[in-house]
Write a protein that holds these residues in place. Structure first.
Motif, PDB file in Angstrom:
ATOM      1  N   ILE A  88       2.637   2.753  -1.844  1.00  0.00           N
ATOM      2  CA  ILE A  88       2.377   0.766  -1.896  1.00  0.00           C
ATOM      3  C   ILE A  88       1.092   0.719  -0.741  1.00  0.00           C
ATOM      4  O   ILE A  88       1.146   0.855  -0.235  1.00  0.00           O
ATOM      5  CB  ILE A  88       3.609  -0.225  -1.237  1.00  0.00           C
ATOM      6  CG1 ILE A  88       4.062  -0.050  -1.086  1.00  0.00           C
ATOM      7  CG2 ILE A  88       4.698  -0.313  -2.904  1.00  0.00           C
ATOM      8  CD1 ILE A  88       5.854   0.169  -0.620  1.00  0.00           C
ATOM      9  N   ALA A  89       0.582  -0.392  -1.170  1.00  0.00           N
ATOM     10  CA  ALA A  89      -0.599  -1.000  -0.358  1.00  0.00           C
ATOM     11  C   ALA A  89      -1.732  -1.763  -0.327  1.00  0.00           C
ATOM     12  O   ALA A  89      -0.828  -2.704  -1.414  1.00  0.00           O
ATOM     13  CB  ALA A  89      -1.530   0.763   0.063  1.00  0.00           C
ATOM     14  N   LYS A  90      -2.570  -2.232   0.733  1.00  0.00           N
ATOM     15  CA  LYS A  90      -3.149  -3.197   0.255  1.00  0.00           C
ATOM     16  C   LYS A  90      -4.238  -2.622   1.001  1.00  0.00           C
ATOM     17  O   LYS A  90      -4.864  -2.826   2.547  1.00  0.00           O
ATOM     18  CB  LYS A  90      -2.222  -4.587   0.614  1.00  0.00           C
ATOM     19  CG  LYS A  90      -3.261  -5.896   1.073  1.00  0.00           C
ATOM     20  CD  LYS A  90      -2.199  -6.411   1.345  1.00  0.00           C
ATOM     21  CE  LYS A  90      -2.813  -8.144   1.381  1.00  0.00           C
ATOM     22  NZ  LYS A  90      -2.486  -9.001   2.162  1.00  0.00           N
ATOM     23  N   GLY A  91      -5.466  -3.217   0.140  1.00  0.00           N
ATOM     24  CA  GLY A  91      -6.647  -2.974   0.925  1.00  0.00           C
ATOM     25  C   GLY A  91      -7.236  -1.478   1.517  1.00  0.00           C
ATOM     26  O   GLY A  91      -7.727  -0.787   1.976  1.00  0.00           O
ATOM     27  N   THR A  92      -6.342  -0.038   0.953  1.00  0.00           N
ATOM     28  CA  THR A  92      -6.696   1.348   0.874  1.00  0.00           C
ATOM     29  C   THR A  92      -7.089   2.294  -0.171  1.00  0.00           C
ATOM     30  O   THR A  92      -6.730   1.486  -1.294  1.00  0.00           O
ATOM     31  CB  THR A  92      -5.788   1.494   1.891  1.00  0.00           C
ATOM     32  OG1 THR A  92      -4.238   1.803   1.178  1.00  0.00           O
ATOM     33  CG2 THR A  92      -5.627   0.670   2.954  1.00  0.00           C
ATOM     34  N   GLU A  93      -7.578   2.995   0.336  1.00  0.00           N
ATOM     35  CA  GLU A  93      -7.199   3.709  -0.882  1.00  0.00           C
ATOM     36  C   GLU A  93      -6.874   5.726  -0.885  1.00  0.00           C
ATOM     37  O   GLU A  93      -6.829   5.826   0.457  1.00  0.00           O
ATOM     38  CB  GLU A  93      -9.250   4.322  -1.552  1.00  0.00           C
ATOM     39  CG  GLU A  93      -9.530   4.727  -0.470  1.00  0.00           C
ATOM     40  CD  GLU A  93     -10.666   4.825  -0.613  1.00  0.00           C
ATOM     41  OE1 GLU A  93     -12.024   5.833  -0.821  1.00  0.00           O
ATOM     42  OE2 GLU A  93     -11.877   4.243  -1.480  1.00  0.00           O
ATOM     43  N   GLY A  94      -6.823   6.448  -1.939  1.00  0.00           N
ATOM     44  CA  GLY A  94      -6.388   8.044  -1.675  1.00  0.00           C
ATOM     45  C   GLY A  94      -4.716   7.771  -1.688  1.00  0.00           C
ATOM     46  O   GLY A  94      -4.180   6.891  -1.946  1.00  0.00           O
ATOM     47  N   ASP A  95      -4.970   9.184  -0.378  1.00  0.00           N
ATOM     48  CA  ASP A  95      -3.547   8.290   0.249  1.00  0.00           C
ATOM     49  C   ASP A  95      -2.919   7.687   1.717  1.00  0.00           C
ATOM     50  O   ASP A  95      -1.325   8.157   2.313  1.00  0.00           O
ATOM     51  CB  ASP A  95      -3.251  10.653   0.541  1.00  0.00           C
ATOM     52  CG  ASP A  95      -3.870  10.509   1.544  1.00  0.00           C
ATOM     53  OD1 ASP A  95      -4.876  10.180   2.170  1.00  0.00           O
ATOM     54  OD2 ASP A  95      -3.691  11.741   2.305  1.00  0.00           O
ATOM     55  N   GLN A  96      -3.793   7.039   1.746  1.00  0.00           N
ATOM     56  CA  GLN A  96      -3.475   6.239   2.845  1.00  0.00           C
ATOM     57  C   GLN A  96      -3.095   4.757   2.652  1.00  0.00           C
ATOM     58  O   GLN A  96      -2.918   3.352   1.557  1.00  0.00           O
ATOM     59  CB  GLN A  96      -5.280   5.519   3.055  1.00  0.00           C
ATOM     60  CG  GLN A  96      -6.201   6.421   4.118  1.00  0.00           C
ATOM     61  CD  GLN A  96      -7.173   5.206   4.320  1.00  0.00           C
ATOM     62  OE1 GLN A  96      -7.652   4.646   4.343  1.00  0.00           O
ATOM     63  NE2 GLN A  96      -7.456   5.904   5.917  1.00  0.00           N
ATOM     64  N   GLU A  97      -1.013   5.084   2.494  1.00  0.00           N
ATOM     65  CA  GLU A  97      -0.178   3.841   1.933  1.00  0.00           C
ATOM     66  C   GLU A  97       1.035   4.039   1.851  1.00  0.00           C
ATOM     67  O   GLU A  97       0.994   5.612   2.808  1.00  0.00           O
ATOM     68  CB  GLU A  97      -0.104   4.204  -0.035  1.00  0.00           C
ATOM     69  CG  GLU A  97       0.012   5.698  -0.177  1.00  0.00           C
ATOM     70  CD  GLU A  97      -0.498   5.830  -1.646  1.00  0.00           C
ATOM     71  OE1 GLU A  97      -1.055   5.459  -2.777  1.00  0.00           O
ATOM     72  OE2 GLU A  97       0.004   6.495  -2.171  1.00  0.00           O
ATOM     73  N   ILE A  98       1.861   3.434   2.142  1.00  0.00           N
ATOM     74  CA  ILE A  98       3.389   3.280   2.217  1.00  0.00           C
ATOM     75  C   ILE A  98       4.121   4.754   1.391  1.00  0.00           C
ATOM     76  O   ILE A  98       3.936   3.513   0.315  1.00  0.00           O
ATOM     77  CB  ILE A  98       4.336   2.340   2.457  1.00  0.00           C
ATOM     78  CG1 ILE A  98       3.464   1.737   3.531  1.00  0.00           C
ATOM     79  CG2 ILE A  98       5.336   2.672   3.377  1.00  0.00           C
ATOM     80  CD1 ILE A  98       4.207   0.516   4.058  1.00  0.00           C
ATOM     81  N   THR A  99       4.498   5.586   1.214  1.00  0.00           N
ATOM     82  CA  THR A  99       5.518   6.385   0.204  1.00  0.00           C
ATOM     83  C   THR A  99       6.819   6.125  -0.237  1.00  0.00           C
ATOM     84  O   THR A  99       7.302   6.289   1.375  1.00  0.00           O
ATOM     85  CB  THR A  99       4.518   7.367   0.003  1.00  0.00           C
ATOM     86  OG1 THR A  99       5.547   8.502   1.064  1.00  0.00           O
ATOM     87  CG2 THR A  99       3.188   7.557  -0.401  1.00  0.00           C
ATOM     88  N   LEU A 100       7.800   5.649  -0.655  1.00  0.00           N
ATOM     89  CA  LEU A 100       8.434   6.165  -0.818  1.00  0.00           C
ATOM     90  C   LEU A 100       9.048   7.524  -2.369  1.00  0.00           C
ATOM     91  O   LEU A 100       9.061   6.712  -3.284  1.00  0.00           O
ATOM     92  CB  LEU A 100       9.511   4.702  -1.261  1.00  0.00           C
ATOM     93  CG  LEU A 100       8.819   4.122  -2.365  1.00  0.00           C
ATOM     94  CD1 LEU A 100       9.572   2.955  -2.617  1.00  0.00           C
ATOM     95  CD2 LEU A 100       8.201   3.472  -1.651  1.00  0.00           C
ATOM     96  N   GLY A 101      10.477   7.131  -2.328  1.00  0.00           N
ATOM     97  CA  GLY A 101      10.597   8.157  -3.900  1.00  0.00           C
ATOM     98  C   GLY A 101      10.808   6.879  -4.886  1.00  0.00           C
ATOM     99  O   GLY A 101      11.369   5.776  -4.703  1.00  0.00           O
ATOM    100  N   TYR A 102      10.718   7.866  -6.501  1.00  0.00           N
ATOM    101  CA  TYR A 102      10.859   6.617  -7.413  1.00  0.00           C
ATOM    102  C   TYR A 102      12.091   5.810  -7.544  1.00  0.00           C
ATOM    103  O   TYR A 102      12.325   4.877  -7.616  1.00  0.00           O
ATOM    104  CB  TYR A 102      10.200   6.824  -8.677  1.00  0.00           C
ATOM    105  CG  TYR A 102      10.979   6.208 -10.066  1.00  0.00           C
ATOM    106  CD1 TYR A 102       9.427   5.904 -10.199  1.00  0.00           C
ATOM    107  CD2 TYR A 102      11.610   6.531 -10.227  1.00  0.00           C
ATOM    108  CE1 TYR A 102       9.246   5.180 -11.477  1.00  0.00           C
ATOM    109  CE2 TYR A 102      11.458   5.181 -11.276  1.00  0.00           C
ATOM    110  CZ  TYR A 102      10.555   5.261 -12.390  1.00  0.00           C
ATOM    111  OH  TYR A 102      10.473   4.163 -13.196  1.00  0.00           O
ATOM    112  N   GLY A 103      13.606   6.717  -6.894  1.00  0.00           N
ATOM    113  CA  GLY A 103      14.607   5.988  -6.975  1.00  0.00           C
ATOM    114  C   GLY A 103      14.766   4.998  -5.723  1.00  0.00           C
ATOM    115  O   GLY A 103      16.067   5.003  -5.731  1.00  0.00           O
TER     116      GLY A 103
END
Length: 305
Positions: free
Chosen positions: A16-31
């Motif tokens: 999940i992110a806003k105004g970024t690309e690639g791996d510049q994001e907050i990540t979490l498990g699908y579950g």
């Protein structure tokens, strides 16, 4: 239209992110999506300043937590994995709804990957997928869970768990493919299945340990049965480490963990995590010459029947 993006990555995790690309994001498990959505709903419904920290249950991204904070002005900040996004209440509500209605990812339930079987010479679980299977002892499932968890945040991963004359390998050869390999057998998994595999390994260990706890009963002799198992770890580990200078300290570590695993008033999750940590301690910090004897002892003590 949602302003904060949500994506299911090729490795099966969420970004999940806003105004970024690639791996510049907050990540979490699908579950974990439904748990994050619940936290977001609480933020959106709170009229005053509010702060909450969510600790991830899967090894995704660059950090192990996500911070949510609502200011007095009403703006809401999401921070995690080195990223920080400021959102409106409307954006947060939209994000929550999206996380609640993600497209289904075709995976088998954890129980379809790891099934409990009748104990036979220490073997008590069966790892399976796609028509292939590998029998596992309890400590092997614990060590395998740790290895699979370590492999998630990677592009390539290879580890060979060699214990008691048995080789058990975990490999990640591409973004989408994992396989567990032993002599003459291999079981393959995709990125969309690996979190369910983790859950299956964890729950398999939990189920076997709880079978042992239930076998002690709840009569007047239950405490005696528990103490007997604890004393067995103490006596046999002391004998195994008899010629080791630091043997007493090593035996104390095993005894301390055993009391936590088998003690009364401990919930199933805590017992499971303690057992997995104990297996990791033995495999990672003790001389390999002791591995077979210690893990054989674990098979006798922690598996009922």
């Amino acid at each position: 239209m949602i302003r904060v993006y949500v994506k299911i990555r090729t490795d099966g995790a969420l970004g999940i992110a806003k105004g970024t690309e690639g791996d510049q994001e907050i990540t979490l498990g699908y579950g974990e999506a439904h748990m994050i959505a619940a936290a977001l709903d609480k933020l959106a419904q709170t009229a005053r300043s509010y702060k909450q920290t969510y600790k991830k249950t899967t090894n995704t991204g660059k950090g192990n937590k996500i911070d949510f904070e609502r200011s007095d002005s009403g703006s809401i900040t999401l921070a995690g994995d080195g990223m920080k996004y400021i959102c409106t209440e409307k954006e947060i509500r939209e994000l929550s709804e999206t996380l609640k209605h993600l497209p289904a990812v075709e995976v088998a339930p954890p129980s379809d990957y790891v099934q409990k079987v009748k104990p036979d010479q220490g073997t008590c679980l069966n790892l399976q997928n796609g028509g292939s299977s590998i029998p596992l002892k309890l400590y092997e499932a614990a060590l395998l869970k740790t290895a699979v968890k370590s492999s998630i945040n990677s592009r390539f991963f290879q580890q060979n768990l060699s214990v008691a004359g048995k080789s058990l390998g975990i490999q990640r050869l591409s973004d989408l493919k994992w396989k567990v390999v032993t002599s003459g057998s291999e079981v393959k998994f995709t990125a969309y299945e690996v979190e369910a595999l983790l859950g299956g390994l964890h729950n398999g260990v939990l189920d076997v340990l709880m079978d042992l706890i239930k076998s002690f009963g709840n009569d007047k002799l239950a405490d005696i049965r528990v103490k007997s198992h604890i004393q067995r770890i103490e006596a046999e580990s002391s004998e195994i480490f008899e010629d080791e200078k630091t043997g007493k300290g090593m035996s104390r570590e095993l005894l301390k963990s055993t009391k936590k695993i088998l003690g009364t008033g401990v919930d199933a999750e805590a017992r499971t995590l303690e057992f997995i940590n104990l297996c990791d301690y033995v495999y990672g910090q003790l001389n390999p010459i002791y591995h077979q004897a210690i893990f054989d002892l674990f098979s006798r003590v922690f598996v009922s029947g």
